[in-house]
Design a protein around this motif. Structure first.
Motif, PDB file in Angstrom:
ATOM      1  N   HIS A 242      14.446  -9.220 -47.030  1.00 28.52           N
ATOM      2  CA  HIS A 242      14.976  -9.254 -48.382  1.00 28.52           C
ATOM      3  C   HIS A 242      16.080  -8.215 -48.494  1.00 28.52           C
ATOM      4  N   LEU A 243      17.184  -8.623 -49.101  1.00 29.70           N
ATOM      5  CA  LEU A 243      18.328  -7.733 -49.253  1.00 29.70           C
ATOM      6  C   LEU A 243      18.488  -7.423 -50.739  1.00 29.70           C
ATOM      7  N   ALA A 244      18.219  -6.181 -51.123  1.00 26.80           N
ATOM      8  CA  ALA A 244      18.368  -5.757 -52.509  1.00 26.80           C
ATOM      9  C   ALA A 244      19.823  -5.372 -52.754  1.00 26.80           C
ATOM     10  N   SER A 277      30.222 -14.602 -50.826  1.00 22.20           N
ATOM     11  CA  SER A 277      31.095 -15.312 -51.758  1.00 22.20           C
ATOM     12  C   SER A 277      30.990 -14.711 -53.148  1.00 22.20           C
ATOM     13  N   VAL A 278      32.091 -14.823 -53.899  1.00 21.17           N
ATOM     14  CA  VAL A 278      32.092 -14.526 -55.320  1.00 21.17           C
ATOM     15  C   VAL A 278      32.241 -15.862 -56.032  1.00 21.17           C
ATOM     16  N   VAL A 279      31.277 -16.206 -56.879  1.00 21.70           N
ATOM     17  CA  VAL A 279      31.293 -17.504 -57.552  1.00 21.70           C
ATOM     18  C   VAL A 279      31.329 -17.303 -59.062  1.00 21.70           C
ATOM     19  N   ASP A 280      31.905 -18.301 -59.759  1.00 18.00           N
ATOM     20  CA  ASP A 280      31.961 -18.221 -61.213  1.00 18.00           C
ATOM     21  C   ASP A 280      30.696 -18.792 -61.835  1.00 18.00           C
ATOM     22  N   GLU A 281      30.696 -18.901 -63.151  1.00 23.62           N
ATOM     23  CA  GLU A 281      29.498 -19.355 -63.851  1.00 23.62           C
ATOM     24  C   GLU A 281      29.161 -20.815 -63.566  1.00 23.62           C
ATOM     25  N   ALA A 345      27.769 -12.466 -56.914  1.00 23.30           N
ATOM     26  CA  ALA A 345      28.025 -12.203 -55.502  1.00 23.30           C
ATOM     27  C   ALA A 345      26.876 -12.822 -54.720  1.00 23.30           C
ATOM     28  N   VAL A 346      27.189 -13.677 -53.766  1.00 27.08           N
ATOM     29  CA  VAL A 346      26.180 -14.415 -53.010  1.00 27.08           C
ATOM     30  C   VAL A 346      26.298 -14.064 -51.529  1.00 27.08           C
ATOM     31  N   PHE A 347      25.228 -13.518 -50.977  1.00 24.99           N
ATOM     32  CA  PHE A 347      25.169 -13.193 -49.553  1.00 24.99           C
ATOM     33  C   PHE A 347      24.376 -14.295 -48.851  1.00 24.99           C
ATOM     34  N   GLN A 348      24.967 -14.879 -47.833  1.00 23.39           N
ATOM     35  CA  GLN A 348      24.335 -15.980 -47.104  1.00 23.39           C
ATOM     36  C   GLN A 348      23.763 -15.472 -45.786  1.00 23.39           C
ATOM     37  N   GLY A 349      22.439 -15.638 -45.596  1.00 27.84           N
ATOM     38  CA  GLY A 349      21.802 -15.219 -44.354  1.00 27.84           C
ATOM     39  C   GLY A 349      21.945 -16.253 -43.271  1.00 27.84           C
ATOM     40  N   ILE A 350      21.763 -15.831 -42.032  1.00 28.98           N
ATOM     41  CA  ILE A 350      21.924 -16.737 -40.904  1.00 28.98           C
ATOM     42  C   ILE A 350      20.853 -17.820 -40.879  1.00 28.98           C
ATOM     43  N   GLY A 352      19.810 -19.332 -43.582  1.00 29.49           N
ATOM     44  CA  GLY A 352      19.964 -20.147 -44.782  1.00 29.49           C
ATOM     45  C   GLY A 352      19.521 -19.463 -46.055  1.00 29.49           C
ATOM     46  N   LYS A 353      18.877 -18.325 -45.953  1.00 27.58           N
ATOM     47  CA  LYS A 353      18.419 -17.599 -47.135  1.00 27.58           C
ATOM     48  C   LYS A 353      19.603 -16.959 -47.844  1.00 27.58           C
ATOM     49  N   GLN A 354      19.548 -16.930 -49.187  1.00 29.74           N
ATOM     50  CA  GLN A 354      20.608 -16.321 -49.972  1.00 29.74           C
ATOM     51  C   GLN A 354      20.070 -15.151 -50.792  1.00 29.74           C
ATOM     52  N   TRP A 355      20.922 -14.137 -50.952  1.00 27.93           N
ATOM     53  CA  TRP A 355      20.624 -13.010 -51.832  1.00 27.93           C
ATOM     54  C   TRP A 355      21.770 -12.905 -52.831  1.00 27.93           C
ATOM     55  N   LYS A 356      21.433 -12.852 -54.122  1.00 22.23           N
ATOM     56  CA  LYS A 356      22.440 -12.922 -55.165  1.00 22.23           C
ATOM     57  C   LYS A 356      22.313 -11.746 -56.135  1.00 22.23           C
TER      58      LYS A 356
END
Length: 363
Positions: A242-244, A277-281, A345-350, A352-356
């Protein structure tokens, strides 16, 4: 009734019924002999691995330095142990001295138990080592509850050794008592070394120790693993990273800076990030750092808090091992102009897991 029989009865000390004879303590020592030798060997082996066979564990410049393991333990360490470990990691000299002292204590406990010298005292110290092991590392173990098992068994074994003492076989305590009988008659001798103790005291201590052992094992099992009569739900997940992501800062030009902390997961591998990635609403990506861009980040892009568990670039992005904490800076890559508002801000793990995390751009 003869005079001699009366005299014999009167000669029996009043305290005799409360002092078990030596045969009982010999049997108790023999019954716990295997436990004492194994417990001693465990601590002896732990110390000698660092002092003799794997000296890199005591070398601050080695990748095997014990501080790396201590850094990995921070996310799940309990009752303030994580704060204590963090403080030590920020003071390298004090950290090194602490590791040396801990190793020497393990060595002395191992030798004391193996040779049955000051058996009850070193049994008590072994209980303290088991408690420290549980507080720091009890949550670790991605495939099994190995650290909890080690600490629980060591705690119970140490308490048993404190009750039984060293006995009369393979015990320096027994040799000391025979060599210096006057010393052995001192009231404190059996409490620190070995020998008969009052029945009342032994009974009370045995009952107390039995309760302490089961409370210690089951209590920490429930606290660390979230279950006693139900499936395991770990307090700090030892299987999945888990990435805080906290306190992010996003400029209108797309520069993203935020602290990241690997606060869960196995200690056998790191959390690999291959895209940010930086994503909008609406979920549309406005700026993306792919694996190539992340792998080319300079060292200054990772302001690591610790020197043992760190974030660093890899061939396909970057990785943070368990316990790593750093401020990550991602520069903008073009002429992006973000309007004031809230983004993600969305971090994509190798895997497939995402941390937002939500991040705002001011006016």
């Amino acid at each position: 009734m003869s005079v001699s029989s009366v005299a014999t009865k009167e000669a029996v000390p009043v305290s005799a019924p409360s002092s078990p004879n030596a045969d009982i303590w010999t049997l108790l020592g023999l019954a716990m002999l295997g436990v004492r030798l194994v417990q001693g060997w465990v601590y002896w082996a732990g110390a000698t691995r660092r002092l003799i066979y794997s000296t890199g564990k005591l070398d601050p410049g080695s990748s095997g330095y014990m501080a790396h393991k201590m850094n990995e333990a921070i996310p799940g360490a309990i009752f303030g142990s994580g704060d204590a470990l963090s403080a030590l990691l920020h003071h390298p000299t004090l950290l090194h001295v602490s590791i040396i002292i801990f190793t020497l204590v393990e060595l002395l406990v191992g030798l004391g138990l193996i040779f049955g010298f000051m058996t009850r005292f070193f049994g008590l110290i072994s209980v303290g080592l088991a408690v420290s092991l549980m507080l720091m590392f009890g949550w670790l173990g991605s495939t099994c509850v190995d650290e909890w098992t080690m600490a629980s068994n060591s705690f119970a074994m140490g308490l048993g050794i404190m009750i039984a003492g060293g006995g009369s076989w393979w015990s320096l305590d027994h040799w000391v008592a025979k060599k210096w009988p006057r010393l052995a008659r001192r009231s404190w001798f059996p409490w620190l070394f070995s020998g008969p103790l009052p029945v009342v005291s032994v009974t009370r201590f045995a009952q107390l120790f039995g309760i302490l052992a089961i409370v210690f094992a089951v209590g920490f099992y429930g606290y660390l693993r979230g279950a006693v009569f139900s499936p395991l739900v770990a307090r700090t997940n030892p299987k999945h990273h888990h990435l805080a992501l906290t306190k992010p800062v996003l400029s209108s030009s797309g520069v993203l800076t935020l602290p990241a902390y690997v606060d869960a997961g196995p200690d056998t591998q790191g959390a690999y990030v291959i895209q940010v990635s930086v994503v909008d609403e609406h979920g549309q990506a406005l700026e993306t750092w792919d694996g190539k861009a992340l792998s080319e980040l300079p060292k200054t892009g990772f302001a690591n808090e610790y020197k043992y568990s760190v974030f660093k670039p890899t061939q396909y992005g970057f990785v943070g091992v368990l316990g790593a904490r750093a401020t990550i800076s991602l520069p903008h890559q073009g002429t992006l102009k973000l309007a004031p508002g809230t983004y993600q801000a969305v971090f994509q793990g190798i895997d497939g897991k995402q941390w937002k995390t939500h991040v705002a751009v001011g006016a």
